[in-house]
Design a protein around this motif. Sequence first.
Motif, mmCIF file in Angstrom:
data_model
loop_
_atom_site.group_PDB
_atom_site.id
_atom_site.type_symbol
_atom_site.label_atom_id
_atom_site.label_comp_id
_atom_site.label_asym_id
_atom_site.label_seq_id
_atom_site.Cartn_x
_atom_site.Cartn_y
_atom_site.Cartn_z
ATOM 1 N N GLU A 240 0.853 -1.042 -0.117
ATOM 2 C CA GLU A 240 -0.075 0.003 0.090
ATOM 3 C C GLU A 240 0.842 1.136 -0.108
ATOM 4 N N ALA A 241 2.048 1.133 0.773
ATOM 5 C CA ALA A 241 2.891 2.483 0.778
ATOM 6 C C ALA A 241 3.711 2.501 -0.535
ATOM 7 N N PHE A 242 4.290 1.411 -0.964
ATOM 8 C CA PHE A 242 5.229 1.551 -2.099
ATOM 9 C C PHE A 242 4.976 1.162 -3.437
ATOM 10 N N GLY A 243 3.491 0.431 -3.544
ATOM 11 C CA GLY A 243 3.090 -0.047 -4.719
ATOM 12 C C GLY A 243 3.051 -1.800 -4.563
ATOM 13 N N ASN A 244 2.267 -2.122 -5.572
ATOM 14 C CA ASN A 244 2.314 -3.532 -5.425
ATOM 15 C C ASN A 244 3.378 -4.295 -6.502
ATOM 16 N N SER A 245 4.112 -3.680 -7.113
ATOM 17 C CA SER A 245 5.364 -4.245 -7.598
ATOM 18 C C SER A 245 6.624 -4.144 -6.708
ATOM 19 N N THR A 246 6.251 -3.879 -5.496
ATOM 20 C CA THR A 246 7.306 -3.853 -4.618
ATOM 21 C C THR A 246 7.858 -5.441 -4.262
ATOM 22 N N THR A 247 9.060 -5.688 -4.114
ATOM 23 C CA THR A 247 9.390 -6.939 -3.600
ATOM 24 C C THR A 247 9.625 -7.108 -2.367
ATOM 25 N N VAL A 248 9.057 -8.116 -1.554
ATOM 26 C CA VAL A 248 8.846 -8.042 0.062
ATOM 27 C C VAL A 248 9.680 -9.332 0.266
ATOM 28 N N VAL A 249 10.685 -9.119 1.005
ATOM 29 C CA VAL A 249 11.832 -10.367 1.536
ATOM 30 C C VAL A 249 11.390 -10.592 2.901
ATOM 31 N N GLU A 250 11.159 -11.988 3.371
ATOM 32 C CA GLU A 250 10.881 -12.300 4.768
ATOM 33 C C GLU A 250 12.373 -12.827 5.369
#
Length: 342
Positions: A240-250
Amino acid sequence: MAPMGIRLSPVGVGVLCLLGLGVLYHLYSGVISNRLAAFRQRRNVDLRDLLALSVEAAVLGGKEVKRVREENGLQEKSKGKTREGADDPLTMGDLESHRKMYNIMRNTFPDITVNSEEHDQVVDETLLWSRIIPSDIAEKITDQNEVPAESVTVWIDPLDATKEYTESLLKYVTTMVCVAVEGKPVIGVIHQPFNDFTAWALVGQEHVANVHARSSYSITPPKVIVSRSHSGQVKNYVQEAFGNSTTVVEAGGAGYKVLSLLDLPTGEFMEQADIYVHITFIKKWDICAGDALLRALGGHMTTLKGEAIEYSDTPLNKGGLVASVGVDHKDTFIVELMGSTY
């Protein structure tokens, strides 16, 4: 008629003398007490010494963490539930590391405040700093920089990423020491016991560290590193903050997540990320060392509203955090994105 004189018996003279001596004793002892109190207030500690001690403590704790894991002596139990509803584990690795790290800090500098994630009744007065200044510290920090001992608060995390430690996801495990002066983080040490690497930094007139920022970071969109324990909630927030194309690493461990933002000599051991985001409560022993490291490298760790985190009072940071090297958290870009969604 002449005034009558007052005669004192030998006993009366003795009583007056004793009273006089008592008054003098109290006056003298009061002066001595005030001088001793003033001396204690003026007692200083050198930040270079504190940095060397912090490195030694983190490595010492790391040896215990590694030994307990290799001997399969975890003796795991639960301290309760986290705010996200997950088990909060405690192992002998946590306790043995705490005993080493806490006692060596307190024994060496008894006038400073030391806060550790763990609590234990074991006291070991034999643990003392070796007084050795590692060569890389001695080469980069040549001048003394003394601060009042009462202004120093040390935050210790004897074993960061305990959950991952129990699952043998050992690359996430760190031991950490942070020194704050008047609430501001000035020394950060993050040690990786299973990678035998220690990152350290001193924030001062000349920021010095044994690690570096990467040459470039991607911000539009960034690769964001978040906690494994509640990744779904954070993913929604980040996208929501950076856009749906943002890669999220756990990933596990706050220390590991900060190191993922840097250029390390052991890069193959690490994920790489551009921004570290945490949206729930987090303890200050988890983040203080990383905050100091990033500050020394020109980076930032703030609440999600861009506010500095204070490290001399309550151990709980309630404002979440965003950490980065390539972004100014006072920039409208971050303030609007993070502040509008928090």
